[in-house]
Design a protein around this motif. Sequence first.
Motif, short mmCIF file in Angstrom:
data_model
loop_
_atom_site.label_atom_id
_atom_site.label_comp_id
_atom_site.label_asym_id
_atom_site.label_seq_id
_atom_site.Cartn_x
_atom_site.Cartn_y
_atom_site.Cartn_z
N LYS A 77 -95.10 9.19 -67.91
CA LYS A 77 -94.55 10.42 -68.46
C LYS A 77 -93.49 11.03 -67.55
O LYS A 77 -92.56 11.67 -68.02
N HIS A 78 -93.65 10.84 -66.23
CA HIS A 78 -92.69 11.44 -65.32
C HIS A 78 -91.34 10.74 -65.36
O HIS A 78 -90.35 11.28 -64.89
N TYR A 79 -91.28 9.53 -65.93
CA TYR A 79 -90.00 8.84 -66.09
C TYR A 79 -89.42 9.09 -67.47
O TYR A 79 -88.20 9.22 -67.63
N GLY A 80 -90.26 9.13 -68.48
CA GLY A 80 -89.79 9.34 -69.84
C GLY A 80 -89.43 8.05 -70.56
O GLY A 80 -89.35 6.97 -69.96
N LYS A 140 -92.53 17.18 -57.72
CA LYS A 140 -92.17 17.99 -56.57
C LYS A 140 -92.59 17.35 -55.25
O LYS A 140 -92.99 18.02 -54.30
N GLU A 141 -92.53 16.04 -55.19
CA GLU A 141 -92.88 15.34 -53.97
C GLU A 141 -92.13 14.01 -53.93
O GLU A 141 -91.57 13.57 -54.93
N LEU A 180 -82.48 6.77 -60.61
CA LEU A 180 -82.87 7.73 -61.65
C LEU A 180 -84.37 8.00 -61.61
O LEU A 180 -84.81 9.16 -61.70
N MET A 181 -85.16 6.95 -61.46
CA MET A 181 -86.62 7.11 -61.43
C MET A 181 -87.06 7.95 -60.24
O MET A 181 -87.98 8.78 -60.35
N LYS A 182 -86.42 7.75 -59.11
CA LYS A 182 -86.78 8.52 -57.93
C LYS A 182 -86.45 10.00 -58.12
O LYS A 182 -87.23 10.88 -57.74
N THR A 183 -85.30 10.27 -58.73
CA THR A 183 -84.91 11.66 -58.99
C THR A 183 -85.86 12.31 -59.99
O THR A 183 -86.30 13.45 -59.80
#
Length: 223
Positions: A110-113, A152-153, A142-145
């Motif tokens: 989910k955090h990547y979309g 938030k980590e 992109l994934m890291k951003t």
Amino acid sequence: KDIMEASTSFKQDLLLREYGRNVQDLVNYITKLEDRSERTRQSQLLINLMAKLNPQLRDTQDYQQKLWNHLFVMSGSTLDVDAPYPLNAMEYLNDKPQKMEYPLDTPKYKHYGKNVELLVQRGMEAEDEKEREAAIISIGKLMKTLYRSYNKENITDDVILGDIREISNGKLDMDLSYIESNNLFESNIKQQDNNSYQQRSQNQSNNNARNKKSNRSSNPRNK
């Protein structure tokens, strides 16, 4: 009757917001024209404009007839022209909203979309090895951003690369040590910031060294 008039007025307000005050002013102008043929000609021109302002209607059935009904409602059901369709305010007032289609499949991460999964799929389609590596680097950045924004980590490059491997079923892969040593998964902005910081630190060190040398030279005890 009062309920019907209130409903018509409400729909007119909705159409005013949808098409804007300028279109409503044009409708008012057309209804005041005395010549019927001129009213018809101007109405057709306005229908063409309304189609551009409301392009999503083109995906519906009989969208031209809906536009004419919109025009009729905006005229307060007074428009008298040679329309290509029978003008009926009630048909528009009784229109039911279209069903919205919601995506049934959710992204695995989910955090990547979902878009990241689509980018991975596009990267898998690249035949040239350099293109595949460029795709991995772009996706990794992109994934890291996205991960940092979502959680938030920080996240390590090996986790990012592992996620790329899993999403691509092992078809996208690179040497982890090469990625880490060159900071390939870091955004360009951060790399520029780091370079600027290092340059400023180096300049400050050089200035400090020159100042110390200058102080020693001007000190009488050193003579």
